[in-house]
Enzyme design. Structure first.
Site, PDB file in Angstrom:
ATOM      1  N   ARG A  15       4.921  -1.985  11.915  1.00  0.00           N
ATOM      2  CA  ARG A  15       5.500  -2.749  11.125  1.00  0.00           C
ATOM      3  C   ARG A  15       6.584  -3.592  11.780  1.00  0.00           C
ATOM      4  O   ARG A  15       7.350  -3.119  12.712  1.00  0.00           O
ATOM      5  CB  ARG A  15       6.279  -2.142  10.172  1.00  0.00           C
ATOM      6  N   SER A 103       3.562  -3.307   3.136  1.00  0.00           N
ATOM      7  CA  SER A 103       4.166  -2.436   2.116  1.00  0.00           C
ATOM      8  C   SER A 103       5.157  -3.067   1.135  1.00  0.00           C
ATOM      9  O   SER A 103       5.013  -4.033   0.463  1.00  0.00           O
ATOM     10  CB  SER A 103       4.634  -1.179   2.761  1.00  0.00           C
ATOM     11  N   HIS A 104       6.447  -2.509   1.003  1.00  0.00           N
ATOM     12  CA  HIS A 104       7.377  -2.765   0.293  1.00  0.00           C
ATOM     13  C   HIS A 104       8.483  -3.539   1.037  1.00  0.00           C
ATOM     14  O   HIS A 104       9.642  -3.749   0.428  1.00  0.00           O
ATOM     15  CB  HIS A 104       7.853  -1.431  -0.739  1.00  0.00           C
ATOM     16  N   LYS A 113      -1.388  -0.349   8.422  1.00  0.00           N
ATOM     17  CA  LYS A 113      -1.496   1.215   8.078  1.00  0.00           C
ATOM     18  C   LYS A 113      -3.104   1.467   8.562  1.00  0.00           C
ATOM     19  O   LYS A 113      -3.805   0.705   8.298  1.00  0.00           O
ATOM     20  CB  LYS A 113      -1.437   1.399   6.760  1.00  0.00           C
ATOM     21  N   ASP A 239       4.170  -0.686  -5.871  1.00  0.00           N
ATOM     22  CA  ASP A 239       4.814  -1.312  -4.906  1.00  0.00           C
ATOM     23  C   ASP A 239       3.829  -2.286  -4.220  1.00  0.00           C
ATOM     24  O   ASP A 239       2.810  -2.590  -5.019  1.00  0.00           O
ATOM     25  CB  ASP A 239       5.151  -0.380  -3.664  1.00  0.00           C
ATOM     26  N   ASP A 241       1.822  -2.884  -2.115  1.00  0.00           N
ATOM     27  CA  ASP A 241       0.139  -2.738  -1.460  1.00  0.00           C
ATOM     28  C   ASP A 241      -0.433  -1.640  -2.210  1.00  0.00           C
ATOM     29  O   ASP A 241      -1.661  -1.308  -1.834  1.00  0.00           O
ATOM     30  CB  ASP A 241       0.203  -2.323  -0.200  1.00  0.00           C
ATOM     31  N   ASP A 243      -0.165   1.415  -3.231  1.00  0.00           N
ATOM     32  CA  ASP A 243      -0.256   3.028  -3.006  1.00  0.00           C
ATOM     33  C   ASP A 243       0.606   3.835  -3.611  1.00  0.00           C
ATOM     34  O   ASP A 243       0.690   5.144  -3.226  1.00  0.00           O
ATOM     35  CB  ASP A 243      -0.617   3.357  -1.546  1.00  0.00           C
ATOM     36  N   ARG A 244       1.823   3.102  -4.196  1.00  0.00           N
ATOM     37  CA  ARG A 244       2.668   4.270  -4.678  1.00  0.00           C
ATOM     38  C   ARG A 244       2.900   3.716  -6.297  1.00  0.00           C
ATOM     39  O   ARG A 244       2.824   2.676  -6.654  1.00  0.00           O
ATOM     40  CB  ARG A 244       3.963   3.947  -4.062  1.00  0.00           C
ATOM     41  N   GLU A 322       4.819  12.826  -2.865  1.00  0.00           N
ATOM     42  CA  GLU A 322       6.122  12.501  -2.220  1.00  0.00           C
ATOM     43  C   GLU A 322       6.969  11.691  -3.114  1.00  0.00           C
ATOM     44  O   GLU A 322       6.682  11.015  -4.135  1.00  0.00           O
ATOM     45  CB  GLU A 322       6.124  11.435  -1.026  1.00  0.00           C
ATOM     46  N   MET A 323       8.432  12.013  -3.070  1.00  0.00           N
ATOM     47  CA  MET A 323       9.224  11.527  -3.787  1.00  0.00           C
ATOM     48  C   MET A 323       9.199   9.716  -4.090  1.00  0.00           C
ATOM     49  O   MET A 323       9.587   9.256  -4.962  1.00  0.00           O
ATOM     50  CB  MET A 323      10.580  11.742  -3.322  1.00  0.00           C
ATOM     51  N   HIS A 326       4.070   8.167  -3.366  1.00  0.00           N
ATOM     52  CA  HIS A 326       2.691   8.431  -2.741  1.00  0.00           C
ATOM     53  C   HIS A 326       2.150   9.842  -3.484  1.00  0.00           C
ATOM     54  O   HIS A 326       2.796  10.831  -3.280  1.00  0.00           O
ATOM     55  CB  HIS A 326       2.838   8.723  -1.239  1.00  0.00           C
TER      56      HIS A 326
END
Length: 460
Positions: A15, A103-104, A113, A239, A241, A243-244, A322-323, A326
């Site tokens: 990134r 991503s975000h 990724k 988000d 992309d 994935d969340r 995950e918090m 994800h």
């Protein structure tokens, strides 16, 4: 052409900032190195895609050219959500893939990724790409790879629609924050039988309305207002992309992913009794007893989507989360993090009840903070956590978990401090049974952090 900077090779991905640490030249070098790594694993083809960022087309073209120069064939999916690249590595006969996404992060960021031979690479494997670029003369392969495009949209949507079924129609609001999920979410949920109010679903890499990151409450305020002002029953957000997943109830309560995991765990364990359920160190202390009560084995693990995916493969667990949002379903799905699919699974469960918000609001919770960030200089966050590990004492604590930073558990709550693997910050989170207990635990962390770094500007 920019010089190659080792700083862009992060723990879970690559990134950088466009024009500063990342450009087409760097993207081509990364593609060529990844191509060589794929060939070394016996992989001949790499799936690629990109999100809606303005720098995406140029970076993706350079990445593809690099992959081909590295000797591998390229299947270009075009503009897709990150999970659609992961899906491609499961269904297109190619187990390696790269998603071009920031991503975000802010609009001027972008990155990559990566999945190599079926595994989301992280840590030393990402670092090895940097060292390979430095060591290689850049000469192309004697037999360059081929390039073709492929539209995976229909196959991806049909796969979800064949798997996930609503118990009844439902009206929902969906906020994509102008991220790439907006190109797919409305059609997916309408295909399931939802009536959909779309917020900011036009893909726009400048993110003109709010940041596409549902982990932060300020980015969910438009969705909360929409639920107040419409007859939608539930709100979901993504988000940048896709994935969340973020979730908001009719009355404006944010259902953070650790509580979403309770609903998912109960459902998955009904089919997989006795199995492990993975969750990261930032999750609520209510999750482990919930998993146990529903016949599962709780397993706390390190934060990081690549790390959770690797642990999921190692343990064979049917679910991880995950918090940050994800969620990884191995039950009925492929084991990768997919916000769009997680949203579909959530709606499947919520339509089994008359009042989805009541079901979500009834999930166990305590007073807690969102993620709090202590901003430091490069390298300082790791040093601070190492210092706390070596020297800090926490009187009255039940136990200290140090698999990822320090999670200090008390009879009435916990505090967490861990070094981010992507930026120079210490990430903190606190939870307790009462506001007084929350303040007490925060005071304990303030005491040990200030002792180790007197000039620390704490976010609480």
């Amino acid at each position: 052409m920019l010089p190659l900077s080792q700083t862009i090779f992060k723990a879970y991905d690559i990134r950088g900032v466009i024009g500063s640490t990342l450009d087409a030249g760097v993207a081509r070098q990364i593609g060529q190195a990844f191509g060589r790594a794929a060939l070394a694993k016996g992989e001949r083809t790499v799936v690629i895609g990109r999100d809606g960022r303005l720098s995406g087309p140029e970076l993706t073209a350079a990445l593809a050219a690099g992959l081909q120069a590295g000797g591998v064939d390229v299947i270009d999916l075009g503009v897709v959500a990150t999970p659609m690249v992961y899906f491609g590595t499961n269904v297109l006969g190619a187990a390696s893939g790269i998603m071009v996404t920031g991503s975000h992060n802010p609009p001027d960021y972008n990155g990559f990724k990566m999945v190599l031979a079926g595994e989301a690479i992280h840590g030393a494997t990402i670092g090895a790409l940097y060292h390979d670029i430095v060591a290689h003369d850049g000469a192309p392969s004697a037999t360059p790879g081929a390039y073709r495009t492929h539209d995976i949209r229909a196959a991806y949507l049909e796969r979800i629609l064949a798997d996930v079924k609503l118990a009844r129609p439902i009206k929902i609001a969906v906020d994509c924050g102008n991220g790439v999920a907006g190109a797919f979410a409305g059609d997916l949920y309408r295909g399931m039988g939802c009536e959909v109010i779309e917020l900011f679903c036009e893909v726009d890499g400048t993110f003109p309305n709010h940041h596409p990151d549902p982990a932060h409450p300020e980015n969910l305020q438009d969705l909360i207002r929409c639920l107040q002002q419409s007859d939608a029953e539930i709100g979901i957000a993504f988000d940048g992309d896709g994935d969340r997943l973020g979730v908001v109830t009719k009355d404006g309560q944010i259902i953070y992913p650790d509580r979403q995991m309770m609903l998912f765990a109960a459902d998955v364990l009904a089919r997989h009794p006795g199995q492990q359920i993975l969750y990261d160190v930032k999750c609520t202390r209510h999750l482990a007893p919930w998993i146990s009560a529903h016949g599962g084995v709780p397993l706390m693990w390190k934060t990081g989507h690549s790390l959770v995916k690797a642990k999921l493969r190692e343990t064979g667990a049917p679910l991880g989360g995950e918090m940050s949002g994800h969620i990884f379903f191995k039950d009925r799905w492929y084991g990768f993090d997919d916000g769009l699919y997680a949203g579909a699974r959530l709606l499947e469960l919520l339509t089994r009840v008359a009042d989805p918000s009541a079901l979500l609001n009834a999930l166990p919770q305590s007073d807690s903070t969102p993620e709090l960030h202590l901003h430091l200089k490069e390298g300082e966050s790791v040093a601070l956590i190492d210092s706390l590990r070596a020297n800090a004492s926490f009187p009255g604590a039940d136990r200290i978990i140090d698999i990822d930073g320090l999670r200090v558990e008390y009879p009435d709550g916990f505090g967490l401090a861990r070094s981010s693997n992507t930026t120079p910050v210490v990430v903190m989170r606190f939870e307790a049974e009462t506001p007084e207990a929350l303040r007490r635990i925060q005071a304990e962390f303030r005491r040990v952090i200030v002792a180790a770094k007197p000039d620390a500007e704490l976010p609480f």
